[in-house]
Structures are given as C-alpha cells and as structure tokens.
Design a protein around this motif. Structure first.
Motif, short mmCIF file in Angstrom:
data_model
loop_
_atom_site.label_atom_id
_atom_site.label_comp_id
_atom_site.label_asym_id
_atom_site.label_seq_id
_atom_site.Cartn_x
_atom_site.Cartn_y
_atom_site.Cartn_z
N PRO A 80 0.97 -1.15 0.00
CA PRO A 80 0.17 -0.14 -0.07
C PRO A 80 0.67 1.21 0.09
O PRO A 80 0.46 2.53 -0.44
N GLY A 81 2.02 1.08 0.44
CA GLY A 81 3.09 2.32 0.32
C GLY A 81 3.67 2.54 -0.69
O GLY A 81 4.35 3.58 -1.02
N HIS A 82 3.46 1.65 -1.61
CA HIS A 82 4.08 1.78 -2.93
C HIS A 82 3.61 2.83 -3.79
O HIS A 82 2.22 3.05 -4.26
N ARG A 83 4.32 3.67 -4.68
CA ARG A 83 3.69 4.91 -5.23
C ARG A 83 2.88 4.22 -6.55
O ARG A 83 1.83 4.78 -6.66
N TYR A 84 3.42 3.36 -7.33
CA TYR A 84 2.46 2.84 -8.38
C TYR A 84 3.15 1.71 -9.03
O TYR A 84 4.34 1.31 -9.23
N ALA A 85 2.24 0.66 -9.44
CA ALA A 85 2.94 -0.73 -9.83
C ALA A 85 1.53 -0.85 -10.69
O ALA A 85 0.86 -1.78 -10.48
N SER A 86 1.47 -0.30 -11.84
CA SER A 86 0.09 -0.65 -12.33
C SER A 86 0.06 -1.71 -13.28
O SER A 86 0.52 -1.63 -14.49
N VAL A 87 -0.49 -2.72 -13.06
CA VAL A 87 -0.56 -3.79 -13.67
C VAL A 87 -1.94 -3.94 -14.64
O VAL A 87 -2.89 -3.53 -13.73
N PRO A 88 -2.04 -4.46 -15.67
CA PRO A 88 -3.35 -4.35 -16.28
C PRO A 88 -4.35 -5.41 -15.78
O PRO A 88 -4.73 -6.36 -16.71
N TYR A 89 -4.80 -5.25 -14.48
CA TYR A 89 -5.87 -6.23 -14.19
C TYR A 89 -7.33 -6.21 -15.02
O TYR A 89 -7.46 -5.03 -15.41
N PHE A 90 -8.10 -7.10 -15.14
CA PHE A 90 -9.43 -7.17 -15.63
C PHE A 90 -10.06 -6.62 -14.37
O PHE A 90 -10.13 -7.13 -13.40
N VAL A 91 -11.00 -5.73 -14.68
CA VAL A 91 -11.88 -4.88 -13.75
C VAL A 91 -13.38 -5.23 -14.16
O VAL A 91 -13.75 -5.22 -15.21
N ARG A 92 -13.92 -5.61 -12.89
CA ARG A 92 -15.47 -5.56 -12.94
C ARG A 92 -16.14 -4.36 -12.19
O ARG A 92 -15.57 -4.25 -11.02
N ASN A 93 -16.67 -3.39 -13.06
CA ASN A 93 -17.16 -1.97 -12.43
C ASN A 93 -18.27 -2.59 -11.14
O ASN A 93 -19.01 -3.52 -11.35
N PRO A 94 -18.78 -1.54 -10.37
CA PRO A 94 -19.79 -1.82 -9.59
C PRO A 94 -21.04 -1.86 -10.20
O PRO A 94 -21.94 -2.65 -9.87
N ASP A 95 -21.22 -1.27 -11.51
CA ASP A 95 -22.47 -1.27 -12.13
C ASP A 95 -22.23 -2.55 -13.05
O ASP A 95 -23.09 -2.88 -13.86
N GLY A 96 -21.57 -3.36 -12.88
CA GLY A 96 -21.49 -4.65 -13.62
C GLY A 96 -20.80 -4.25 -14.99
O GLY A 96 -20.29 -5.59 -15.83
N SER A 97 -20.17 -3.28 -15.50
CA SER A 97 -19.78 -3.14 -16.64
C SER A 97 -18.01 -3.48 -16.37
O SER A 97 -17.68 -3.75 -15.29
N GLU A 98 -17.46 -3.89 -17.61
CA GLU A 98 -16.10 -4.28 -17.50
C GLU A 98 -15.08 -3.30 -17.94
O GLU A 98 -15.28 -2.78 -19.01
N GLY A 99 -13.80 -3.41 -17.53
CA GLY A 99 -12.86 -2.57 -17.69
C GLY A 99 -11.22 -3.14 -17.69
O GLY A 99 -11.49 -4.49 -17.36
N MET A 100 -10.53 -2.33 -17.71
CA MET A 100 -9.09 -3.07 -17.56
C MET A 100 -8.06 -1.89 -17.00
O MET A 100 -8.20 -0.80 -17.36
N GLY A 101 -7.30 -2.14 -16.13
CA GLY A 101 -6.42 -1.22 -15.77
C GLY A 101 -5.17 -1.00 -16.64
O GLY A 101 -5.01 -1.57 -17.64
N ARG A 102 -4.65 0.09 -16.43
CA ARG A 102 -3.51 0.48 -17.37
C ARG A 102 -2.21 -0.19 -17.16
O ARG A 102 -2.07 -0.87 -16.03
N ARG A 103 -1.73 -0.42 -18.38
CA ARG A 103 -0.47 -1.35 -18.30
C ARG A 103 0.84 -0.21 -18.15
O ARG A 103 1.05 0.19 -19.24
N GLN A 104 1.06 0.04 -17.20
CA GLN A 104 2.37 0.70 -16.73
C GLN A 104 3.41 -0.09 -16.40
O GLN A 104 4.75 0.47 -16.13
N CYS A 105 3.30 -1.08 -15.65
CA CYS A 105 4.30 -2.26 -15.31
C CYS A 105 5.52 -2.33 -16.32
O CYS A 105 6.60 -2.47 -16.12
N THR A 106 5.15 -2.59 -17.52
CA THR A 106 6.17 -2.71 -18.63
C THR A 106 7.27 -1.53 -18.66
O THR A 106 8.38 -1.82 -18.69
N SER A 107 6.54 -0.21 -18.70
CA SER A 107 7.36 0.81 -18.68
C SER A 107 8.12 1.25 -17.33
O SER A 107 9.43 1.48 -17.46
#
Ligand code: SF4
Length: 300
Positions: A80-107
C-alpha cells in the motif's frame, strides 16, 4: 561502432532475443557491446535458469550481461505504500460493466531500468545517470520477428537510442527462431513474462497449474490479494482479477474455450489471447496499452 556509440541488446530472455544473443555470441551478428535484462523479480524459475545458461555463453564470448531492476513487481503491486505499480488487471465495475487497468508495469519495470542502464553505459554521470554526453548514442537491438512487425514503433523513442531489428533484417519469423534454437539445443526456450501476468492465455495458466504448482499457488494468492486494487492507494470501486473471465483465478475457466466462444471471438485479437495469451510476450518496446487493452475505461 565508433567510440561514441554502443551496440546493446534488449534481452527479454524469450525466443527472439535469445536468438540474437546466441547469434552475437557465435559471431553471426558481430559487434555486440552488451545485453541488458530487466528483471521484474517475478519471472518463472525456468526463465531465470535459461538466463543463467545464456549468461555463460555470453561471458565466454566476452559480451557483458547486465541485469537491471526497478524493484520487485509482485511485492510493489501489493504494497500500500508503493507509489505505483499499475498492472493491467481485468476489472468488473460496481455497475457490472467491464474495464481494464492501465499497463504501466512494462514501462516502469522494464523500459525505465533498461534506459537508465543505457544512459549509464553511454557515460551519463552517477548517481542519477540522467544526461548522456552530447553525441553519444546506443544502437539497441530489439528482437521483433517478421510476425511482430506491427510492434515496431517510435512511441518510446529517446534521443540517445537508435533502435534496430536484426531479425527483421534477417527475415526471421518466430517459427524460424524456434527452429534455429531447437537445432542448437535451446529448444526449451520459453516466453518470458511475470508469473501472474494478466496477459497469460489459458494455455499459460494451465501450464502453471499443471507443471509448476508452486508458481500457480503464487499467482492464485496474488489474484486474491488484488481484488480491491492492490497497492495504488486508491479505493477500487469494482473488483480486479488476473483472468479475463473476471472470476477468481482458482476457479477461472482455464481448461477450455467453447466452440461458441471461439466463433463469437473470430477476428478479435483481444479474445484470441484468451487461449494463447499475448503471442509476443512482454516487450518494453511493443506494449499494447492504449490500444484495445484500454477498452471499457480504467475502471479504477
Ligand atoms: S509480464 Fe505482464 S505483469 Fe509483467 S511487466 Fe509485462 S505486462 Fe506487466
């Protein structure tokens, strides 16, 4: 290369870059000044074993292998203390719609430490290695094969690097590379990617579950831990998952993709990845973020 330039290989330790490393070592591709491997800290054991074997061949050919790192991606993604480690997770939003996290881990975990090492080798001053002396450049070999020509991009261009694609010049496809490796006793070369990379296809998940149970258990535990978004310090309103079905990895449908699903998915690159995963592996230079991977918004 003149004294102001260096020739460096971006070594992912997968099929294509292994071919380039071995070709440099046996003199087929002369003049390599070094190979750089960016370690996320979360590669499968077989990739590290492969890298160690490759290191011996490179050392015998007097080609330095530099292992660089921006930290431990797995630990950072859960801290929780780490600044940023954005992995492109698959996301289910509260309204049931689907999204995806940004892929910044590669950079962050591949491109950044590689570029830092390149600047250092070109003579940038410690401790930050920010400024490359004027006129110094690196020719950087990138292992894209002919089937990956779509990955060639100027997107990550920096002034001190000239990208070069020796496999394209040699007109070698991934299959050609696999045959080349097999003929030389390197047929076991695997795709390199983090153990819990969301871009794994079902085949890769099955390989982990069936043949590397401890790494599978590691991925399942990670999947459980990121359900509320991991370390980003922001509350995730929805839920995050490693598997594209957006159910827990432990019970995700990795055993088969139905015929109906395949029919419905024809022509859709993202869905084809459901079975085979990212066919190209994780390259600092061919990240797909910002293309179809961003569908549905970030969901955070
Ligand atoms: S292999 Fe996957 S998780 Fe690891 S750096 Fe690449 S995209 Fe991120």
């Amino acid at each position: 290369m003149n004294s102001r330039s260096l020739r460096l290989l971006s070594l992912g330790a997968g099929v294509q870059s292994t071919v380039l490393a071995l070709m440099a070592a046996d003199g087929t591709l002369p003049g390599l000044d070094g190979a750089i491997f960016a370690d996320t800290g979360w590669e499968p054991r077989r990739v590290y074993a492969h890298l160690n074997r490759l290191a011996e061949v490179l050392a015998a050919a007097d080609i330095p292998l530099y292992r660089v790192s921006s930290g431990d991606l797995r630990a950072d993604a859960l801290d929780p203390g780490h600044r940023y480690a954005s992995v492109p997770y698959f996301v289910r939003n509260p309204d049931g719609s689907e999204g995806m996290g940004r892929r910044q881990c590669t950079s962050e975990y591949k491109l950044a430490p590689i570029n830092r090492k390149v600047r250092e080798l070109l003579g940038a001053a410690a401790p930050d290695f920010r400024r490359v002396p004027r006129g110094r450049v690196a020719e950087q070999w990138i292992g894209f094969s002919t089937d990956e020509i779509h990955r060639v991009s100027d997107r990550d261009r920096v002034s001190y690097v000239r990208k070069r694609y020796p496999l394209l010049e040699l007109e070698m496809s991934r299959k050609d590379c696999e045959r080349w490796l097999a003929a030389r006793g390197w047929g076991e070369t695997a795709k390199s990617a983090c153990i819990g990379c969301p871009f794994h296809g079902n085949a890769q998940w099955r390989e982990l579950r069936d043949n590397h149970p401890d790494e599978w258990a590691d991925a399942v535990a990670f999947d459980q831990a990121i359900r509320k978004g991991g370390a980003r310090g922001l509350p995730l309103n929805g839920e995050a998952f490693l598997h594209r079905s957006r159910v827990p990895l432990a019970i995700a449908p990795i055993d088969r993709v139905t015929r109906a699903e395949w029919r419905g998915r024809q022509g859709d690159l993202l869905d084809t990845l459901a079975e085979l995963g990212d066919p190209d592996g994780c390259s600092p230079y061919g990240c797909r973020s910002g293309t179809r991977m961003g569908v549905g918004g970030e969901g955070w």
